[in-house]
Design a protein around this motif. Structure first.
Motif, PDB file in Angstrom:
ATOM      1  N   THR A 191       3.057  -4.569 -17.061  1.00 23.82           N
ATOM      2  CA  THR A 191       1.990  -4.894 -17.680  1.00 23.82           C
ATOM      3  C   THR A 191       0.713  -4.072 -17.060  1.00 23.82           C
ATOM      4  OG1 THR A 191       0.373  -6.845 -18.512  1.00 23.82           O
ATOM      5  CG2 THR A 191       1.447  -7.087 -16.195  1.00 23.82           C
ATOM      6  N   ALA A 192      -0.468  -4.287 -17.832  1.00 31.07           N
ATOM      7  CA  ALA A 192      -1.781  -3.662 -17.007  1.00 31.07           C
ATOM      8  C   ALA A 192      -2.947  -4.349 -17.664  1.00 31.07           C
ATOM      9  CB  ALA A 192      -1.606  -2.094 -17.495  1.00 31.07           C
ATOM     10  N   HIS A 193      -3.946  -4.334 -16.749  1.00 34.34           N
ATOM     11  CA  HIS A 193      -5.452  -4.633 -17.298  1.00 34.34           C
ATOM     12  C   HIS A 193      -5.936  -3.432 -18.035  1.00 34.34           C
ATOM     13  CE1 HIS A 193      -4.769  -7.784 -14.524  1.00 34.34           C
ATOM     14  NE2 HIS A 193      -6.115  -8.122 -14.358  1.00 34.34           N
ATOM     15  N   ALA A 194      -6.097  -3.770 -19.275  1.00 31.14           N
ATOM     16  CA  ALA A 194      -6.770  -2.723 -20.134  1.00 31.14           C
ATOM     17  C   ALA A 194      -7.789  -3.213 -21.423  1.00 31.14           C
ATOM     18  CB  ALA A 194      -5.850  -1.831 -20.966  1.00 31.14           C
ATOM     19  N   GLY A 195      -8.608  -2.302 -21.731  1.00 35.65           N
ATOM     20  CA  GLY A 195      -9.653  -2.996 -22.760  1.00 35.65           C
ATOM     21  C   GLY A 195     -10.473  -4.134 -22.393  1.00 35.65           C
ATOM     22  N   GLU A 196     -10.413  -4.482 -21.002  1.00 31.93           N
ATOM     23  CA  GLU A 196     -11.439  -5.447 -20.575  1.00 31.93           C
ATOM     24  C   GLU A 196     -12.938  -4.993 -21.021  1.00 31.93           C
ATOM     25  OE1 GLU A 196     -12.457  -8.064 -16.557  1.00 31.93           O
ATOM     26  OE2 GLU A 196     -11.188  -6.279 -16.436  1.00 31.93           O
ATOM     27  N   ARG A 197     -13.172  -3.746 -20.846  1.00 34.96           N
ATOM     28  CA  ARG A 197     -14.361  -3.259 -21.423  1.00 34.96           C
ATOM     29  C   ARG A 197     -14.584  -2.815 -22.659  1.00 34.96           C
ATOM     30  NH1 ARG A 197     -18.284  -2.595 -16.970  1.00 34.96           N
ATOM     31  NH2 ARG A 197     -17.438  -2.636 -14.881  1.00 34.96           N
ATOM     32  N   VAL A 203      -5.773   0.354 -24.443  1.00 29.29           N
ATOM     33  CA  VAL A 203      -4.778  -0.691 -24.635  1.00 29.29           C
ATOM     34  C   VAL A 203      -3.809   0.308 -25.019  1.00 29.29           C
ATOM     35  CG1 VAL A 203      -3.990  -2.377 -26.155  1.00 29.29           C
ATOM     36  CG2 VAL A 203      -6.163  -2.480 -24.872  1.00 29.29           C
ATOM     37  N   GLN A 204      -3.806   1.411 -25.995  1.00 31.77           N
ATOM     38  CA  GLN A 204      -2.959   2.283 -26.627  1.00 31.77           C
ATOM     39  C   GLN A 204      -2.137   3.137 -25.380  1.00 31.77           C
ATOM     40  OE1 GLN A 204      -4.275   4.582 -29.915  1.00 31.77           O
ATOM     41  NE2 GLN A 204      -2.262   5.523 -30.056  1.00 31.77           N
ATOM     42  N   VAL A 205      -3.018   3.581 -24.447  1.00 31.35           N
ATOM     43  CA  VAL A 205      -2.135   4.350 -23.431  1.00 31.35           C
ATOM     44  C   VAL A 205      -1.235   3.442 -22.644  1.00 31.35           C
ATOM     45  CG1 VAL A 205      -2.657   5.606 -21.239  1.00 31.35           C
ATOM     46  CG2 VAL A 205      -4.125   5.946 -23.194  1.00 31.35           C
ATOM     47  N   CYS A 206      -1.754   2.169 -22.528  1.00 33.56           N
ATOM     48  CA  CYS A 206      -0.803   1.558 -21.341  1.00 33.56           C
ATOM     49  C   CYS A 206       0.360   0.868 -22.317  1.00 33.56           C
ATOM     50  CB  CYS A 206      -1.438   0.192 -21.139  1.00 33.56           C
ATOM     51  SG  CYS A 206      -2.881   0.379 -19.710  1.00 33.56           S
ATOM     52  N   LEU A 207       0.247   0.956 -23.740  1.00 33.40           N
ATOM     53  CA  LEU A 207       1.468   0.674 -24.286  1.00 33.40           C
ATOM     54  C   LEU A 207       2.403   2.042 -24.352  1.00 33.40           C
ATOM     55  CD1 LEU A 207       0.027  -1.490 -27.328  1.00 33.40           C
ATOM     56  CD2 LEU A 207       1.339  -2.353 -25.509  1.00 33.40           C
ATOM     57  N   ASP A 208       1.571   3.040 -24.818  1.00 38.86           N
ATOM     58  CA  ASP A 208       2.450   4.158 -25.133  1.00 38.86           C
ATOM     59  C   ASP A 208       2.756   4.914 -23.895  1.00 38.86           C
ATOM     60  OD1 ASP A 208       2.421   3.260 -27.986  1.00 38.86           O
ATOM     61  OD2 ASP A 208       0.645   4.814 -28.293  1.00 38.86           O
ATOM     62  N   LEU A 209       2.136   5.131 -23.013  1.00 36.29           N
ATOM     63  CA  LEU A 209       2.398   5.883 -22.012  1.00 36.29           C
ATOM     64  C   LEU A 209       3.015   5.325 -20.646  1.00 36.29           C
ATOM     65  CD1 LEU A 209       2.263   8.997 -20.593  1.00 36.29           C
ATOM     66  CD2 LEU A 209      -0.133   8.300 -19.849  1.00 36.29           C
ATOM     67  N   THR A 213       4.580  -3.947 -21.843  1.00 30.67           N
ATOM     68  CA  THR A 213       5.162  -5.001 -22.827  1.00 30.67           C
ATOM     69  C   THR A 213       4.283  -6.133 -22.928  1.00 30.67           C
ATOM     70  OG1 THR A 213       6.691  -5.933 -21.296  1.00 30.67           O
ATOM     71  CG2 THR A 213       7.606  -4.036 -22.631  1.00 30.67           C
ATOM     72  N   ARG A 214       3.229  -6.294 -21.899  1.00 29.25           N
ATOM     73  CA  ARG A 214       2.242  -7.290 -22.342  1.00 29.25           C
ATOM     74  C   ARG A 214       0.840  -6.413 -21.713  1.00 29.25           C
ATOM     75  NH1 ARG A 214       4.943 -11.809 -18.352  1.00 29.25           N
ATOM     76  NH2 ARG A 214       3.244 -11.343 -17.085  1.00 29.25           N
ATOM     77  N   ILE A 215      -0.153  -7.041 -22.288  1.00 27.77           N
ATOM     78  CA  ILE A 215      -1.557  -6.428 -21.842  1.00 27.77           C
ATOM     79  C   ILE A 215      -2.561  -7.527 -21.306  1.00 27.77           C
ATOM     80  CG2 ILE A 215      -3.512  -5.539 -22.848  1.00 27.77           C
ATOM     81  CD1 ILE A 215      -1.321  -3.220 -22.544  1.00 27.77           C
ATOM     82  N   ASP A 216      -3.062  -7.336 -20.291  1.00 26.93           N
ATOM     83  CA  ASP A 216      -3.939  -8.065 -19.574  1.00 26.93           C
ATOM     84  C   ASP A 216      -5.522  -7.976 -20.016  1.00 26.93           C
ATOM     85  OD1 ASP A 216      -1.933  -9.583 -17.961  1.00 26.93           O
ATOM     86  OD2 ASP A 216      -1.776  -7.451 -16.902  1.00 26.93           O
ATOM     87  N   HIS A 217      -6.162  -9.044 -20.722  1.00 24.63           N
ATOM     88  CA  HIS A 217      -7.657  -8.746 -21.234  1.00 24.63           C
ATOM     89  C   HIS A 217      -7.346  -8.150 -22.820  1.00 24.63           C
ATOM     90  CE1 HIS A 217      -9.479 -10.033 -17.781  1.00 24.63           C
ATOM     91  NE2 HIS A 217      -9.100  -8.775 -17.070  1.00 24.63           N
ATOM     92  N   GLY A 218      -7.312  -6.807 -22.849  1.00 29.92           N
ATOM     93  CA  GLY A 218      -6.902  -6.346 -24.142  1.00 29.92           C
ATOM     94  C   GLY A 218      -7.850  -6.406 -25.066  1.00 29.92           C
ATOM     95  N   TYR A 219      -9.275  -6.736 -25.017  1.00 32.03           N
ATOM     96  CA  TYR A 219     -10.231  -7.082 -25.898  1.00 32.03           C
ATOM     97  C   TYR A 219     -10.365  -6.120 -26.787  1.00 32.03           C
ATOM     98  CZ  TYR A 219     -10.465 -10.513 -21.991  1.00 32.03           C
ATOM     99  OH  TYR A 219     -10.422 -11.319 -21.148  1.00 32.03           O
ATOM    100  N   GLY A 220     -10.527  -4.851 -26.328  1.00 27.95           N
ATOM    101  CA  GLY A 220     -10.891  -3.749 -26.994  1.00 27.95           C
ATOM    102  C   GLY A 220      -9.812  -3.428 -28.270  1.00 27.95           C
ATOM    103  N   ILE A 221      -8.923  -3.795 -28.269  1.00 25.51           N
ATOM    104  CA  ILE A 221      -7.715  -3.761 -29.548  1.00 25.51           C
ATOM    105  C   ILE A 221      -8.400  -4.006 -30.838  1.00 25.51           C
ATOM    106  CG2 ILE A 221      -6.599  -6.126 -29.502  1.00 25.51           C
ATOM    107  CD1 ILE A 221      -3.940  -4.499 -29.777  1.00 25.51           C
ATOM    108  N   VAL A 222      -9.184  -5.012 -30.759  1.00 21.04           N
ATOM    109  CA  VAL A 222      -9.722  -5.526 -32.184  1.00 21.04           C
ATOM    110  C   VAL A 222     -10.841  -4.402 -32.592  1.00 21.04           C
ATOM    111  CG1 VAL A 222      -9.632  -8.003 -31.604  1.00 21.04           C
ATOM    112  CG2 VAL A 222     -11.680  -6.826 -30.990  1.00 21.04           C
TER     113      VAL A 222
END
Length: 335
Positions: A191-197, A203-209, A213-222
């Motif tokens: 997992t990784a903290h991503a998209g907090e800012r 978020v995409q890099v943490c998922l793809d690269l 399988t989980r994302i912490d915070h992830g707010y930028g995805i919206v």
């Protein structure tokens, strides 16, 4: 108590928490005690030892705290206390991030102390816990890779995965691809903290690269409808935290990322993040999110079930935790 919880009984709701930092859970008085003769602090007032104004000053305090925790017994102490405080908020299972590379002791000693603290807390309160050692973005990628190797080669009794935290304005996730490859090859969940800012690219890099399988915070995805739909369809869990958005989000409440994530059908799980440093608790955060955004008891019950299903707990402990969730709310695995 039985049936559905009322809105004023958040502490009583059994909770599964997947986003909390061990070091951010150290009681102020314990920080002061451990820092004596080790780290110079700007104050000895427990009410102000965690004063910070932004993410940069937060990280200064966080690193100062880590330097104060210098022995295996120190780690056992803070782990036990953190989990006892979590149990008081109704947490029955917690996966807890930790930053071994920020402490002045070897990984194996850190892990031994944390394992002892987990055992003590379970004996005292019944709480079940596991650890997610985390890469710290402010350190070099080589440090991250070395940590991943140590975690992959080390004992797995309480360690369930590898994470990444720290300020997103520092090391971009691409720099830590080698560390995550080591973790995945070693059978660790990621997992990784991503998209907090609010960066969807993070978020995409943490998922793809990185293979998270989980994302912490992830707010930028919206901000990326296609990525949001993809994560929803994949059932990716986002471990969100109220504390983070109180100093990172400045928009109107009706556009709050928590609401947008929930309304988009994303799976979510509320965590306390750094409760001692923020002067909060998980039960208090449930109350705050309910009051500010209208999340209901049913929302949180569903989220706790999703959190358990997305957790990395296995064996008899998984079913033991499931049996402790609110009466009448458990569902078959995968439902």
């Amino acid at each position: 108590m039985s049936g559905r919880p009322a809105a004023d009984t958040w502490p009583a709701m059994p909770k599964v928490e997947l986003h909390c930092h061990l070091e951010g859970s150290v009681r102020p008085a314990t920080f002061l005690d451990l820092a004596r003769s080790r780290v110079q602090l700007p104050t000895e007032d427990p009410a102000h030892v965690y004063d910070y104004t932004d993410m940069a000053s937060f990280m200064v305090v966080f690193e100062r705290l880590c330097a104060s925790v210098a022995t295996a017994e120190d780690v056992a102490r803070i782990t036990q206390e953190a989990l006892e405080d979590a149990a008081a908020s109704g947490v029955v299972y917690r996966e807890m991030f930790c930053n071994p590379t920020l402490h002045p002791l070897p990984y194996q000693d850190f892990l031994a102390g944390a394992t002892e603290g987990i055992t003590r807390a379970r004996d005292a309160t019944g709480i079940v816990a596991r650890l997610i050692p985390a890469i710290f973005r402010g350190q070099a990628p080589e440090v991250a890779t070395e940590l991943a190797r140590a975690v992959a080669a080390g004992p797995r009794d309480v360690v369930v995965g590898l994470g990444m935290d720290g300020d997103e304005l520092l090391g971009p996730p691409e720099e830590f691809a080698d560390a995550y490859a080591v973790a995945r090859d070693g059978g660790l969940a990621c997992t990784a903290h991503a998209g907090e800012r609010f960066s969807p690219h993070e978020v995409q890099v943490c998922l793809d690269l990185l293979g998270c399988t989980r994302i912490d915070h992830g707010y930028g995805i919206v901000e990326d409808p296609e990525l949001t739909a993809r994560a929803r369809d994949a059932g990716t869990l986002f471990t969100y935290a109220w504390l983070s958005t109180t100093y990172n989000y400045r928009g109107p409440l009706h556009r709050h990322p928590f609401l947008r994530m929930r309304d988009a059908g994303l799976r979510m799980s509320l965590g306390s993040d750094d409760p001692a440093m923020g002067g909060t608790s998980l039960a208090g955060d449930y109350r705050s999110v309910a009051r500010a955004l209208g999340f209901t008891a049913e929302d949180f019950i569903r989220q706790n079930l999703d959190a358990l299903e997305s957790s990395w707990l296995d064996g008899p402990d998984r079913e033991a935790v499931r049996s402790r969730l609110w009466p009448g709310t458990t569902t078959p695995e995968g439902a």
